[in-house]
Design a protein around this motif. Structure first.
Motif, PDB file in Angstrom:
ATOM      1  N   MET A   1       0.852  -1.182   0.000  1.00  0.00           N
ATOM      2  CA  MET A   1       0.000   0.000   0.000  1.00  0.00           C
ATOM      3  C   MET A   1       0.895   1.242   0.000  1.00  0.00           C
ATOM      4  N   THR A   2       0.689   2.130  -1.006  1.00  0.00           N
ATOM      5  CA  THR A   2       1.526   3.319  -1.131  1.00  0.00           C
ATOM      6  C   THR A   2       0.657   4.545  -1.297  1.00  0.00           C
ATOM      7  N   ASP A   3       1.250   5.706  -1.014  1.00  0.00           N
ATOM      8  CA  ASP A   3       0.554   6.961  -1.281  1.00  0.00           C
ATOM      9  C   ASP A   3       0.534   7.209  -2.774  1.00  0.00           C
ATOM     10  N   SER A   4      -0.400   8.067  -3.223  1.00  0.00           N
ATOM     11  CA  SER A   4      -0.474   8.390  -4.643  1.00  0.00           C
ATOM     12  C   SER A   4       0.766   9.145  -5.072  1.00  0.00           C
ATOM     13  N   PRO A   5       1.476   8.674  -6.132  1.00  0.00           N
ATOM     14  CA  PRO A   5       2.659   9.381  -6.594  1.00  0.00           C
ATOM     15  C   PRO A   5       2.274  10.637  -7.351  1.00  0.00           C
ATOM     16  N   SER A   6       3.153  11.619  -7.342  1.00  0.00           N
ATOM     17  CA  SER A   6       2.876  12.842  -8.094  1.00  0.00           C
ATOM     18  C   SER A   6       3.941  13.116  -9.141  1.00  0.00           C
ATOM     19  N   ALA A   7       4.893  12.187  -9.299  1.00  0.00           N
ATOM     20  CA  ALA A   7       5.962  12.415 -10.268  1.00  0.00           C
ATOM     21  C   ALA A   7       5.421  12.455 -11.678  1.00  0.00           C
ATOM     22  N   SER A   8       5.902  13.397 -12.476  1.00  0.00           N
ATOM     23  CA  SER A   8       5.399  13.555 -13.833  1.00  0.00           C
ATOM     24  C   SER A   8       5.964  12.523 -14.782  1.00  0.00           C
ATOM     25  N   SER A   9       6.835  11.641 -14.290  1.00  0.00           N
ATOM     26  CA  SER A   9       7.429  10.644 -15.164  1.00  0.00           C
ATOM     27  C   SER A   9       6.547   9.423 -15.374  1.00  0.00           C
ATOM     28  N   LEU A  10       5.398   9.310 -14.641  1.00  0.00           N
ATOM     29  CA  LEU A  10       4.531   8.164 -14.832  1.00  0.00           C
ATOM     30  C   LEU A  10       3.984   8.140 -16.248  1.00  0.00           C
ATOM     31  N   HIS A 290     -17.341  -1.836   0.990  1.00  0.00           N
ATOM     32  CA  HIS A 290     -16.249  -1.090   0.361  1.00  0.00           C
ATOM     33  C   HIS A 290     -16.581   0.398   0.361  1.00  0.00           C
ATOM     34  N   GLY A 291     -15.550   1.237   0.400  1.00  0.00           N
ATOM     35  CA  GLY A 291     -15.727   2.683   0.338  1.00  0.00           C
ATOM     36  C   GLY A 291     -14.708   3.311  -0.586  1.00  0.00           C
ATOM     37  N   LYS A 292     -14.972   4.543  -0.959  1.00  0.00           N
ATOM     38  CA  LYS A 292     -14.037   5.326  -1.778  1.00  0.00           C
ATOM     39  C   LYS A 292     -14.175   6.785  -1.373  1.00  0.00           C
ATOM     40  N   LEU A 293     -13.075   7.380  -0.907  1.00  0.00           N
ATOM     41  CA  LEU A 293     -13.116   8.747  -0.400  1.00  0.00           C
ATOM     42  C   LEU A 293     -12.018   9.588  -1.033  1.00  0.00           C
ATOM     43  N   SER A 294     -12.402  10.786  -1.487  1.00  0.00           N
ATOM     44  CA  SER A 294     -11.462  11.754  -2.042  1.00  0.00           C
ATOM     45  C   SER A 294     -11.060  12.740  -0.955  1.00  0.00           C
ATOM     46  N   HIS A 295      -9.831  13.237  -1.055  1.00  0.00           N
ATOM     47  CA  HIS A 295      -9.308  14.205  -0.105  1.00  0.00           C
ATOM     48  C   HIS A 295      -8.915  15.471  -0.851  1.00  0.00           C
ATOM     49  N   PRO A 296      -9.024  16.628  -0.219  1.00  0.00           N
ATOM     50  CA  PRO A 296      -8.740  17.894  -0.916  1.00  0.00           C
ATOM     51  C   PRO A 296      -7.349  17.945  -1.548  1.00  0.00           C
ATOM     52  N   VAL A 301      -8.789   7.315  -1.862  1.00  0.00           N
ATOM     53  CA  VAL A 301      -8.486   6.100  -1.111  1.00  0.00           C
ATOM     54  C   VAL A 301      -9.684   5.158  -1.134  1.00  0.00           C
ATOM     55  N   ARG A 302      -9.423   3.914  -1.499  1.00  0.00           N
ATOM     56  CA  ARG A 302     -10.443   2.872  -1.426  1.00  0.00           C
ATOM     57  C   ARG A 302     -10.236   2.072  -0.136  1.00  0.00           C
ATOM     58  N   THR A 303     -11.346   1.724   0.518  1.00  0.00           N
ATOM     59  CA  THR A 303     -11.277   0.961   1.772  1.00  0.00           C
ATOM     60  C   THR A 303     -12.180  -0.265   1.677  1.00  0.00           C
ATOM     61  N   TRP A 304     -11.885  -1.262   2.489  1.00  0.00           N
ATOM     62  CA  TRP A 304     -12.771  -2.409   2.592  1.00  0.00           C
ATOM     63  C   TRP A 304     -12.760  -2.907   4.031  1.00  0.00           C
ATOM     64  N   GLU A 323      -6.906  -0.753   3.065  1.00  0.00           N
ATOM     65  CA  GLU A 323      -7.138   0.457   2.288  1.00  0.00           C
ATOM     66  C   GLU A 323      -6.050   0.584   1.229  1.00  0.00           C
ATOM     67  N   LYS A 324      -6.362   1.327   0.180  1.00  0.00           N
ATOM     68  CA  LYS A 324      -5.394   1.532  -0.891  1.00  0.00           C
ATOM     69  C   LYS A 324      -5.604   2.907  -1.505  1.00  0.00           C
ATOM     70  N   ALA A 325      -4.531   3.704  -1.549  1.00  0.00           N
ATOM     71  CA  ALA A 325      -4.575   4.987  -2.243  1.00  0.00           C
ATOM     72  C   ALA A 325      -4.347   4.728  -3.726  1.00  0.00           C
ATOM     73  N   LEU A 326      -5.244   5.235  -4.568  1.00  0.00           N
ATOM     74  CA  LEU A 326      -5.111   5.033  -6.012  1.00  0.00           C
ATOM     75  C   LEU A 326      -3.922   5.823  -6.545  1.00  0.00           C
ATOM     76  N   THR A 327      -3.138   5.190  -7.386  1.00  0.00           N
ATOM     77  CA  THR A 327      -1.999   5.856  -8.008  1.00  0.00           C
ATOM     78  C   THR A 327      -2.430   6.511  -9.315  1.00  0.00           C
ATOM     79  N   ASN A 328      -1.596   7.408  -9.818  1.00  0.00           N
ATOM     80  CA  ASN A 328      -1.932   8.101 -11.062  1.00  0.00           C
ATOM     81  C   ASN A 328      -2.184   7.144 -12.216  1.00  0.00           C
ATOM     82  N   ASP A 329      -1.368   6.088 -12.318  1.00  0.00           N
ATOM     83  CA  ASP A 329      -1.534   5.210 -13.462  1.00  0.00           C
ATOM     84  C   ASP A 329      -2.762   4.315 -13.344  1.00  0.00           C
TER      85      ASP A 329
END
Length: 401
Positions: A1-10, A290-296, A301-304, A323-329
């Protein structure tokens, strides 16, 4: 489980992604409440449902649901709920007193929108007029009734506990209890079902004048009785004939298809499900929810939750299983997996608003989908063609990395 990356290289679909932007506004928020018990487990069902004991632990389960919700409140502070959906299992096994205490507890924690939609799933074998009048008085204003078929042979094959007459009476009782907005769930492609069998079920449903009909094909899912002991299902040509004739019949009677298996009278689509399909947010409480919550800040983040009722009710165990934070890809597929189920799709601007990513991240996958005739060539909308609706899995493959 990782935080959402913000690197533009994805790389997404062959195009470099831009960093995830903070969301300009948070999407609508819904609440899903899972009641996991049924009178009997149906052989086709792969939902998290369990055969009920003679006495349900209503009080303990309501306490657990509210405690579960308390642990999610930090992520939704200051927001209101636009819809609530009681799913299962068979939520109508619970008493009005238990559901009333639960709804009161939820509203004390999170404000309700003034026009909130509150849906309860119910099966005809659990209908009692007095109980459903009490449900309506609680503020539950929409029912989803699990009919599946009106024909006795088909109901027996599906393991349902009701008969066709009870299914018809259930719709009448719903209306008498004050529900002017209700859905009927119907299946097609049933064991040994003919075209006329399927259309007969639809005609009977239409005659009951529901505001919404969910009409979907039976599929064999892993970890079900039907998966291990497959029944004889109609041939593909028959399934296609059923689909075409059924859609025409529904349209003829004013039921517009707005999603792969959802048909509604004007102004009566399921608001809770529309929120799912437009990548809205939802809290999920209850066993296996299951849940799905957006943060400002742009995190999504998806939860179960813990799946087995005995574990969910065990104070020594955590409500949240993961829980899992969705990544850019992952975002293009996650968004489009929902939005492209809608027959009209969604307006293009919803993608950056709900994901924090630029539309540029869809360019290559979208181009390939358009060239394949699976996606509409319409800059202002993200929508599948009729062919794309039929081959939705193939369409979504264009947005997988």
């Amino acid at each position: 489980m990782t935080d959402s990356p913000s690197a533009s290289s994805l790389i997404i679909g062959g195009a470099a992604s831009s960093p995830r932007a903070p969301l300009p506004t948070l999407p609508p928020l819904a609440l899903y409440i899972h009641i996991p018990w049924c009178v009997r487990k149906c052989p086709y069902c792969d939902f998290n449902s369990h055969t009920a004991s003679p006495v349900l632990p209503e009080e303990e389960y309501v306490d657990a649901l509210l405690a579960d919700l308390d642990q999610d409140l930090h992520a939704v502070y200051g927001r209101e709920i636009s819809s609530i959906f009681f799913g299962g299992g068979t939520p109508s096994l619970f008493s009005a007193e238990a559901l009333g205490r639960l709804l009161k507890g939820v509203e004390q924690r999170i404000p309700f929108a003034h026009d909130i939609e509150i849906t309860l799933e119910a099966n005809p074998g659990t209908f009692e007029q007095e109980k459903f009048v009490a449900y309506r008085k609680l503020g539950i204003n929409r029912l989803s009734i699990g009919i599946q078929s009106f024909q006795q042979q088909k109901l027996e094959a599906l393991g349902r506990i009701h008969n066709g007459d009870e299914a018809v009476r259930a719709a009448g009782m719903a209306r008498q209890a004050g529900f002017d907005n209700f859905n009927l769930d119907l299946m097609h492609g049933l064991p040994d079902q003919s075209l006329e069998d399927a259309l007969s079920d639809l005609r009977q449903a239409i005659e009951l004048k529901p505001t919404h009909i969910s009409w979907y094909q039976l599929t064999l899912e892993p970890n079900t009785v039907f998966w291990n002991q497959p029944p004889v299902l109609p041939e593909d040509d028959t399934l296609w004939d059923i689909q075409e004739a059924g859609q025409a019949l529904l349209a003829e009677h004013g039921y517009a298809q707005y999603e792969v298996s959802a048909y509604a009278q004007p102004g009566r689509p399921a608001r809770h499900n529309l929120n799912y399909w437009s990548f809205g947010d939802f809290i999920g409480i209850g066993a296996g929810a299951h849940g799905k919550l957006s943060h400002p800040d742009g995190r999504i983040v998806r939860t179960w939750k813990t799946r087995l009722p005995k574990d969910y009710l065990n104070p020594a165990k955590s409500f949240q299983a993961g829980e899992k934070a969705l990544t850019n890809d992952e975002m293009p597929f996650e968004f489009l997996m929902n939005a492209l189920r809608l027959t009209a799709g969604v307006e293009s601007h919803l993608y950056p608003e709900r994901t924090g990513l630029s539309l540029d991240t869809l360019v290559e996958g979208r181009r390939e989908a358009e060239q394949s005739g699976l996606m509409q060539v319409e800059p202002s909308r993200l929508a599948a063609t009729e062919r794309g609706q039929l081959f939705l899995n193939d369409l979504l493959q264009q947005f997988l990395t």
